[in-house]
Scaffold this active site. Structure first.
Site, PDB file in Angstrom:
ATOM      1  N   GLU A  77       3.750  -7.880  -1.104  1.00 41.50           N
ATOM      2  CA  GLU A  77       3.615  -7.862   0.357  1.00 41.50           C
ATOM      3  C   GLU A  77       3.243  -9.257   0.851  1.00 41.50           C
ATOM      4  O   GLU A  77       2.604 -10.032   0.128  1.00 41.50           O
ATOM      5  CB  GLU A  77       2.503  -6.855   0.735  1.00 41.50           C
ATOM      6  CG  GLU A  77       2.260  -6.774   2.233  1.00 41.50           C
ATOM      7  CD  GLU A  77       1.440  -5.543   2.646  1.00 41.50           C
ATOM      8  OE1 GLU A  77       0.876  -4.876   1.758  1.00 41.50           O
ATOM      9  OE2 GLU A  77       1.373  -5.278   3.857  1.00 41.50           O
ATOM     10  N   ASN A 224       6.428   2.524   6.394  1.00 42.38           N
ATOM     11  CA  ASN A 224       5.327   2.484   5.432  1.00 42.38           C
ATOM     12  C   ASN A 224       4.103   3.122   6.067  1.00 42.38           C
ATOM     13  O   ASN A 224       3.723   2.743   7.180  1.00 42.38           O
ATOM     14  CB  ASN A 224       4.995   1.033   5.053  1.00 42.38           C
ATOM     15  CG  ASN A 224       3.687   0.930   4.271  1.00 42.38           C
ATOM     16  OD1 ASN A 224       3.636   1.263   3.088  1.00 42.38           O
ATOM     17  ND2 ASN A 224       2.615   0.501   4.923  1.00 42.38           N
ATOM     18  N   GLU A 225       3.518   4.077   5.390  1.00 42.67           N
ATOM     19  CA  GLU A 225       2.309   4.727   5.898  1.00 42.67           C
ATOM     20  C   GLU A 225       2.430   4.965   7.397  1.00 42.67           C
ATOM     21  O   GLU A 225       1.566   4.557   8.185  1.00 42.67           O
ATOM     22  CB  GLU A 225       1.049   3.919   5.534  1.00 42.67           C
ATOM     23  CG  GLU A 225       0.854   3.821   4.037  1.00 42.67           C
ATOM     24  CD  GLU A 225      -0.502   3.290   3.584  1.00 42.67           C
ATOM     25  OE1 GLU A 225      -1.307   2.874   4.436  1.00 42.67           O
ATOM     26  OE2 GLU A 225      -0.753   3.301   2.368  1.00 42.67           O
ATOM     27  N   TYR A 304      -4.586   5.089  -4.102  1.00 39.39           N
ATOM     28  CA  TYR A 304      -5.390   4.040  -4.742  1.00 39.39           C
ATOM     29  C   TYR A 304      -6.607   4.659  -5.415  1.00 39.39           C
ATOM     30  O   TYR A 304      -7.097   5.713  -4.975  1.00 39.39           O
ATOM     31  CB  TYR A 304      -5.868   3.032  -3.697  1.00 39.39           C
ATOM     32  CG  TYR A 304      -4.760   2.126  -3.212  1.00 39.39           C
ATOM     33  CD1 TYR A 304      -4.407   0.986  -3.927  1.00 39.39           C
ATOM     34  CD2 TYR A 304      -4.069   2.401  -2.038  1.00 39.39           C
ATOM     35  CE1 TYR A 304      -3.390   0.149  -3.486  1.00 39.39           C
ATOM     36  CE2 TYR A 304      -3.041   1.570  -1.589  1.00 39.39           C
ATOM     37  CZ  TYR A 304      -2.714   0.444  -2.323  1.00 39.39           C
ATOM     38  OH  TYR A 304      -1.704  -0.380  -1.900  1.00 39.39           O
ATOM     39  N   GLU A 359       2.614   2.896  -4.003  1.00 33.94           N
ATOM     40  CA  GLU A 359       1.388   2.075  -3.959  1.00 33.94           C
ATOM     41  C   GLU A 359       0.343   2.799  -4.785  1.00 33.94           C
ATOM     42  O   GLU A 359      -0.038   3.929  -4.453  1.00 33.94           O
ATOM     43  CB  GLU A 359       0.890   1.870  -2.521  1.00 33.94           C
ATOM     44  CG  GLU A 359       1.761   0.915  -1.732  1.00 33.94           C
ATOM     45  CD  GLU A 359       1.175   0.535  -0.371  1.00 33.94           C
ATOM     46  OE1 GLU A 359      -0.066   0.536  -0.222  1.00 33.94           O
ATOM     47  OE2 GLU A 359       1.981   0.241   0.533  1.00 33.94           O
ATOM     48  N   GLN A 408      -0.981  -4.904  -6.277  1.00 35.53           N
ATOM     49  CA  GLN A 408       0.280  -5.544  -5.998  1.00 35.53           C
ATOM     50  C   GLN A 408       0.584  -6.552  -7.106  1.00 35.53           C
ATOM     51  O   GLN A 408      -0.289  -6.842  -7.911  1.00 35.53           O
ATOM     52  CB  GLN A 408       0.237  -6.229  -4.646  1.00 35.53           C
ATOM     53  CG  GLN A 408       0.011  -5.250  -3.490  1.00 35.53           C
ATOM     54  CD  GLN A 408       0.286  -5.864  -2.117  1.00 35.53           C
ATOM     55  OE1 GLN A 408       0.753  -6.983  -1.976  1.00 35.53           O
ATOM     56  NE2 GLN A 408      -0.024  -5.101  -1.064  1.00 35.53           N
TER      57      GLN A 408
HETATM   58  O1  AHR Z   1      -1.574  -2.677  -0.478  1.00 27.73           O
HETATM   59  C1  AHR Z   1      -2.354  -2.951   0.642  1.00 27.73           C
HETATM   60  C2  AHR Z   1      -2.075  -1.987   1.785  1.00 27.73           C
HETATM   61  O2  AHR Z   1      -2.495  -0.701   1.425  1.00 27.73           O
HETATM   62  C3  AHR Z   1      -0.653  -1.788   2.190  1.00 27.73           C
HETATM   63  O3  AHR Z   1      -0.205  -2.768   3.035  1.00 27.73           O
HETATM   64  C4  AHR Z   1      -0.684  -0.466   2.884  1.00 27.73           C
HETATM   65  O4  AHR Z   1       0.535   0.221   2.816  1.00 27.73           O
HETATM   66  C5  AHR Z   1      -1.802   0.263   2.185  1.00 27.73           C
HETATM   67  O5  AHR Z   1      -2.668   0.863   3.073  1.00 27.73           O
END
Ligand code: AHR
Length: 555
Positions: A77, A224-225, A304, A359, A408
């Site tokens: 990103e 995205n999201e 995450y 992610e 990432q």
């Molecule tokens: O990876 C960091 C961020 O986490 C990304 O931009 C977003 O999609 C997520 O909330």
């Protein structure tokens, strides 16, 4: 005889034979003894008296789904030093580069056979306007990156630079188009610009910018999201956007049209609460008949390992309690995938739509002194173990999870690579991705075992995790993780459907649970050879505490 790879020396110490394929032939035994004596001579010892025993049963004849190589995907990103400095230094940089892309990073990524890279975000994608990133470098629009630190976005890394980067590392493009602040027309024109071979005005512009041949776009992320930074949309609102984008944003690349169309990935859930299951229900229900070319091929999921939000766990300098909490928490990935897969099964029993975990990874407190908007954290042995546990979960769900992107790739969150100007270091997570390369496109082989329990305070989790796979040459691979930071594990693997003649492999561990690779000490956490004994249809090896091991079996 069924040997253990751990032996007592005459001094009463224990030691492990180094990289050695032990077979029952006389020659091997002699070689093993020679290696053993060498180790004794240099005083190598390991306190393995308290090893736990775990038996694995592996039946190669029960092979399952293909472990899609795309689960080893990366995410880059425009965030902090993920792209600028991490990938792009510019053609005038003193850092060795090819057309502005750093050579050391390209070489490292080639070695882990990156299948695809998701770009340009993340949250950034829903504010990205592709036209700002094409044309002569000195005329690019300079804008802002309000999501990530409010810094200048020079747009010097745009479509052509991304495609060049992919070409250099040999990966496919996973492009996230802007649904939040863009339009279907903007996205459709970007795809036409990239992919058409016809002499349209956009194709001519692409040629004038240096690339007459059409690019290939393997994967298209539609937003995205969108439930959060991508526009805070309800499922119904997003669905109405998704239908328009998936209809009109086309791939015109003739080679891809003849073969396999670009796969379209819808925004999916970000957790397990009703809000997220409702989201999965809404999207999957809408596409349940799956008849049209504009149907979706994938549903994204973000998860995450955080424990508490905002991320406050330290990425280095933590104790065993934080080690155990993070690893226990990362295992929630299993429930999350099972939960959303069950909803997907309801509407898509044939599993045409992939679950794309685009992610994932550990997200910790920013390193002190860093810009908090840059999401800079260290990467320790704990992250290597976390990566292995998640890759194992994806492999066990290989029939549904056919793509994943760790967050990432460079300098951001759970990165493969960290850079500081001309310096570069490979993280413990990088090494796990490298050790797992043989699992790319291999066929999943079930491994059954009683994992035992690792307990710290009131936290308990399985001590051992393992997966198996058969590669395209028929070779069996096993990946085995010992989560327990204090105790080794003696593995006895019973193999069915294969006659094992020998085995060899690598193991990754380090002195401490939070050991990291630093620019001036880059090899603190890295793989080293491990001894494996193969005899009478069984394998025997000893896993060091807090280690990830990958072995292959020769038949
Ligand atoms: O990876 C960091 C961020 O986490 C990304 O931009 C977003 O999609 C997520 O909330």
């Amino acid at each position: 005889m069924f040997f253990s790879s751990t032996r007592s020396s005459s001094l009463g110490h224990h030691f492990v034979l180094p990289f050695m394929v032990l077979t029952h032939t006389g020659a091997s035994v002699i070689r093993a003894l020679l290696f053993g004596f060498t180790l004794m001579a240099i005083g190598a010892t390991a306190p393995f008296a308290d090893a736990q025993k775990v038996e694995l049963s592996v039946d190669v004849s029960k092979a399952g789904a293909k472990i899609d190589r795309n689960i080893f995907g990366q995410f880059a990103e425009h965030l902090g030093h993920g792209v600028y400095e991490g990938v792009w230094v510019g053609p005038d940089s003193k850092i060795p580069n090819t057309r502005g892309i750093r050579n050391d990073v390209v070489a490292a990524l080639k070695a882990i056979k990156v299948p695809n890279v998701r770009w340009p975000g993340g949250c950034f994608a829903d504010e990205y306007h592709w036209r700002k990133g094409i044309g002569p470098a000195d005329q690019r629009v300079v804008s802002l990156n309000p999501n990530w630190g409010g810094v200048i976005e020079p747009n010097t890394f745009g479509t052509h630079e991304f495609m060049d980067f992919l070409d250099q590392i040999g990966a496919e493009a996973y492009i996230s188009v802007n649904v939040g602040s863009g339009t279907p027309q903007e996205a459709a024109e970007w795809l036409e610009y990239m992919t058409t071979a016809q002499p349209t005005t956009l194709a001519k512009e692409r040629a004038a910018n240096g690339h007459p041949a059409p690019y290939e776009v393997g994967y298209l992320g539609i937003g995205n999201e969108s439930w959060d930074c991508g526009g805070n949309m309800t499922p119904d609102y997003y669905l109405s956007q998704l239908k328009i984008y998936s209809r009109f944003v086309r791939n015109f690349n003739p080679a891809q049209q003849a073969n396999q169309q670009m796969l379209k990935i819808a925004v999916g859930p970000g957790g397990s609460e009703p809000r997220w299951t409702d989201w999965t229900e809404a999207i999957m229900k809408a596409y349940q008949h799956h008849t049209w070319s504009w149907d979706i091929n994938g549903l994204s999921m973000h998860s995450y390992t955080v424990v508490r939000w905002p991320p406050s766990f330290k990425s280095v300098g933590f104790g065993e309690s934080e080690y155990a909490q993070i690893l226990k928490s990362t295992l929630d990935m299993e429930d999350l995938i099972s939960k959303h897969s069950a909803i997907m099964d309801k509407y898509d029993a044939q599993k045409k739509v992939a679950l794309v975990v685009d992610e994932w990874g550990g997200w910790y407190a920013p390193l002190s002194g860093s810009n908090p908007g840059f999401l800079v954290q260290q990467n320790s042995l704990r992250d290597a173990i976390l990566a292995a546990l998640n890759l194992n979960i994806f492999a066990r769900h290989a029939d549904r999870v056919r793509m994943a992107n760790i967050a990432q790739m460079i300098n951001v969150l759970q990165a493969m690579i960290m850079t500081d100007k001309e310096k570069m270091v490979l993280t413990p997570t990088y090494h796990v991705f490298k050790m797992y390369v043989p699992f790319q496109d291999a066929t999943f082989v079930p491994v059954t075992f009683d994992a035992g329990t690792y307990t710290h305070g009131d936290i308990s989790l399985p001590r051992v995790d393992a997966i198996g796979a058969k590669d395209q040459t028929g070779k069996l691979w096993l990946a085995i993780t010992n989560v327990d930071p204090g105790r080794p594990v003696e593995i006895e693997a019973n193999l069915a459907g294969i006659t094992a003649k020998s085995a060899s492999g690598q193991t990754l561990t380090a002195p401490k649970i939070d050991s990291v690779n630093a620019f001036d000490a880059p090899n603190t956490v890295g793989p080293k050879p491990i001894s494996v004994k193969a005899q009478d249809g069984k394998l025997a090896l000893t896993l060091e505490p807090k280690s990830v091991t990958v072995i292959s079996v020769q038949q």
